[in-house]
Write a protein that holds these residues in place. Structure first.
Motif, PDB file in Angstrom:
ATOM      1  N   GLU A  48      29.671  41.132  39.838  1.00 42.66           N
ATOM      2  CA  GLU A  48      30.185  42.175  40.571  1.00 42.66           C
ATOM      3  C   GLU A  48      31.662  41.626  41.120  1.00 42.66           C
ATOM      4  O   GLU A  48      32.453  42.394  40.932  1.00 42.66           O
ATOM      5  N   ASP A  51      33.886  41.180  38.182  1.00 40.72           N
ATOM      6  CA  ASP A  51      34.118  42.486  37.523  1.00 40.72           C
ATOM      7  C   ASP A  51      35.390  43.088  38.244  1.00 40.72           C
ATOM      8  O   ASP A  51      36.165  43.738  37.742  1.00 40.72           O
ATOM      9  N   LEU A  52      35.184  43.137  39.595  1.00 40.71           N
ATOM     10  CA  LEU A  52      36.210  43.757  40.379  1.00 40.71           C
ATOM     11  C   LEU A  52      37.481  42.989  40.355  1.00 40.71           C
ATOM     12  O   LEU A  52      38.451  43.503  40.381  1.00 40.71           O
ATOM     13  N   LYS A  55      39.363  44.034  37.487  1.00 40.73           N
ATOM     14  CA  LYS A  55      39.666  45.394  37.552  1.00 40.73           C
ATOM     15  C   LYS A  55      41.017  45.251  38.303  1.00 40.73           C
ATOM     16  O   LYS A  55      41.725  46.583  38.235  1.00 40.73           O
ATOM     17  N   GLU A  57      40.819  45.628  41.542  1.00 44.07           N
ATOM     18  CA  GLU A  57      40.332  46.048  42.719  1.00 44.07           C
ATOM     19  C   GLU A  57      40.494  45.192  43.904  1.00 44.07           C
ATOM     20  O   GLU A  57      40.551  45.627  45.195  1.00 44.07           O
TER      21      GLU A  57
END
Length: 65
Positions: A48, A51-52, A55, A57
């Motif tokens: 996670e 992945d963030l 992206k 984020e």
């Protein structure tokens, strides 16, 4: 006292090898399962995070104010 029966004392026979093996296997599976769940949780959190990060984020660079 001729009619009095003697009550035998319980004799300690030692540990049952089969029971000890079963206890060990059961405990091993239980602890192994908990350990595996712990690692799955860490793996999920790491995935996670990346992945963030991919992206955009989140960032690992501290922003100057």
């Amino acid at each position: 006292m001729a009619n009095v029966q003697k009550i035998g004392k319980a004799v300690y026979k030692g540990p049952s090898v089969v029971k000890e093996i079963i206890y060990g296997i059961t405990l091993g599976f239980a602890v192994g399962g908990l350990w595996k769940m712990h690692h799955w949780n860490n793996q999920r959190r790491t995935k996670e995070f990346y992945d963030l990060l991919e992206k955009g984020e989140i960032s690992v660079v501290v922003e100057d104010e």
